[in-house]
Design an enzyme around this catalytic site. Structure first.
Site, PDB file in Angstrom:
ATOM      1  CB  THR A  74      31.074   4.731 -23.345  1.00 56.68           C
ATOM      2  OG1 THR A  74      30.462   3.526 -22.867  1.00 56.68           O
ATOM      3  CG2 THR A  74      31.230   5.711 -22.188  1.00 56.68           C
ATOM      4  CG  ASP A 169      28.055  -5.658  -2.487  1.00 55.97           C
ATOM      5  OD1 ASP A 169      28.776  -5.885  -3.467  1.00 55.97           O
ATOM      6  OD2 ASP A 169      26.879  -6.016  -2.427  1.00 55.97           O
ATOM      7  CD  GLN A 273      37.761  -8.181  29.285  1.00 58.03           C
ATOM      8  OE1 GLN A 273      37.344  -7.498  30.215  1.00 58.03           O
ATOM      9  NE2 GLN A 273      38.640  -7.737  28.406  1.00 58.03           N
ATOM     10  CD  GLU A 274      41.520 -16.615  32.934  1.00 55.77           C
ATOM     11  OE1 GLU A 274      42.270 -17.212  33.716  1.00 55.77           O
ATOM     12  OE2 GLU A 274      40.380 -17.034  32.643  1.00 55.77           O
TER      13      GLU A 274
END
Length: 416
Positions: A74, A169, A273-274
């Protein structure tokens, strides 16, 4: 088979990982993604971390599947002309250059709007324009450091750590993807494109929202009950590192399994877990803890949390990690084996689901790549090999109306 982005043309002016991960997903969804690369050089990842001499590296091939590649200079007048024609026909342009780089090529956002007012311009930068770090070059770990991930990862008595997962990223690429798809829908309503910018710092921060939650709680309370430092440790004025703790109100930890002495991945992650405490006690042979006031609630358990995990580990260390998970799952305990990349690469279920795909490139041969993580009921992305450098230059130029003689002249003038 019809695909969601069929007929959408994308100009991929990106390199390394953040941009290519976004445009690769667009290609998987059916867009025609044209990767624009420097003649004879290409994306830097073609040459980085090679496992086969003079062959495109896996770093490149695993981030650029389903795309077309053209070589375009370019800096030349002819190259700029080609670029302008590409922009005129495109729906999306994505770039992740250093700030100001694409402007210096002559393609400012204002000029792009003049060429094609319907074009959506996606841009990835390390930091937002108002950041004091706006001109700092950003890579994966730079973003993790600036986005809050590093300061909250690791153990409380050690330094900040970066994650092996590409939070800076690929995560940024996925965030930009969402923005581009939203912009496409918005264009359907307005007829106009827009600029979508995504900073790597913001993408990391978006994944650290629970840590921003904890910072505000810490400011008010002076402590964080679910962190291992509570109640016997000390808290400073910033969210601390919590090791392998769950961090979401459900205590968790990495536990050893049989073979841990020689296998670096002979571990499971175990969550308490509770609502599932009774089953947990039964699973580890401690039914007396169900009614013991010192263990019966999450608040009561926290001072003993390491003792509890040590007791659980007395069981897990006697069996294989997969056996441990199979057993604990019977009690509805959230857990998983720590899977190595070797195990993941050989996992037949991941091959069956398309999460890991084998593709073939003309020079490299067969290789594995990560497949599309989303599973659709109406279509299945067809994952193809990454392109060779400039593989589609002639075809793309012909589509733009250039003759064979004109293409040969551009080659002679080093425009392509």
């Amino acid at each position: 088979m019809s695909t969601p982005l069929q007929g959408i043309k994308v100009l991929d002016f990106t390199g390394v990982q953040s941009g290519p991960s976004c445009t690769q997903m667009l290609a998987w969804f059916g867009a025609d993604v044209i990767k624009i690369e420097r003649p004879s050089v290409g994306d830097v990842t073609r040459h980085q971390l090679r496992d086969i001499p003079d062959i495109d590296a896996l770093y490149f091939t695993m981030l650029n599947s389903n795309k077309r590649s053209i070589e375009l200079n370019t800096k030349t007048a002819e190259g700029k002309e080609v670029m302008e024609k590409l922009i005129r026909e495109a729906d999306i342009l994505v770039e992740n250059f250093h700030p100001g780089a694409i402007d210096h090529m002559g393609f400012t956002w204002e000029h792009i709007q003049e060429i094609n007012p319907r074009l959506i311009f996606g841009s990835i930068k390390g930091f937002d324009e108002c950041s004091p770090y706006v001109n700092v070059k950003a890579y994966e770990n730079v973003a993790q450091a600036a986005g809050g991930a590093a300061s909250t990862t690791g153990f409380w008595d050690g330094p900040p750590l970066v994650s092996a997962a590409a939070l800076g990223d690929s995560n940024t690429g996925m965030h930009l993807l969402i923005g581009l798809l939203a912009a496409l829908l918005h264009r359907e309503k307005t007829g106009r494109g827009q600029r979508v910018t995504m900073s790597m710092q913001d993408a990391v921060l978006n994944l650290c929202r629970v840590k921003l939650r904890d910072q505000q709680r810490l400011d008010k309370l002076g402590y964080l009950e679910e962190y291992p430092q509570y109640p016997n440790g000390t808290f400073g004025d910033a969210v601390p590192r919590g090791g392998n703790a769950g961090g979401g109100g459900q205590p968790g930890w990495i536990l050893k399994c049989k073979g841990w002495e020689t296998d670096p991945n002979a571990y499971i992650y175990f969550t308490i877990q509770e609502q599932n405490w009774e089953n947990t006690c039964k699973a580890i042979g401690k039914p007396e803890w169900i009614t013991d006031p010192a263990y019966s609630t999450a608040h009561a358990r926290q001072p003993h949390i390491f003792d509890i995990f040590a007791e659980i580990e007395k069981y897990t260390v006697t069996i294989d990690k997969h056996e441990a998970v199979a057993y604990l799952t019977q009690f509805d305990i959230p857990c998983a084996p720590v899977l190595s990349m070797k195990e993941i690469s050989l996992d037949p279920s991941l091959r069956q689901s398309g999460s890991v795909v084998e593709v073939e490139q003309p020079l490299r041969g067969k290789y594995l790549t990560v497949g599309c993580p989303m599973k659709f009921s109406a279509f299945t992305p067809d994952i193809k090999a990454a392109p060779l450098l400039g593989e589609h230059t002639a075809a793309v130029l012909q589509e733009l109306g250039y003759s064979d003689d004109e293409i040969a002249a551009m080659k002679q003038n080093h425009a392509i």
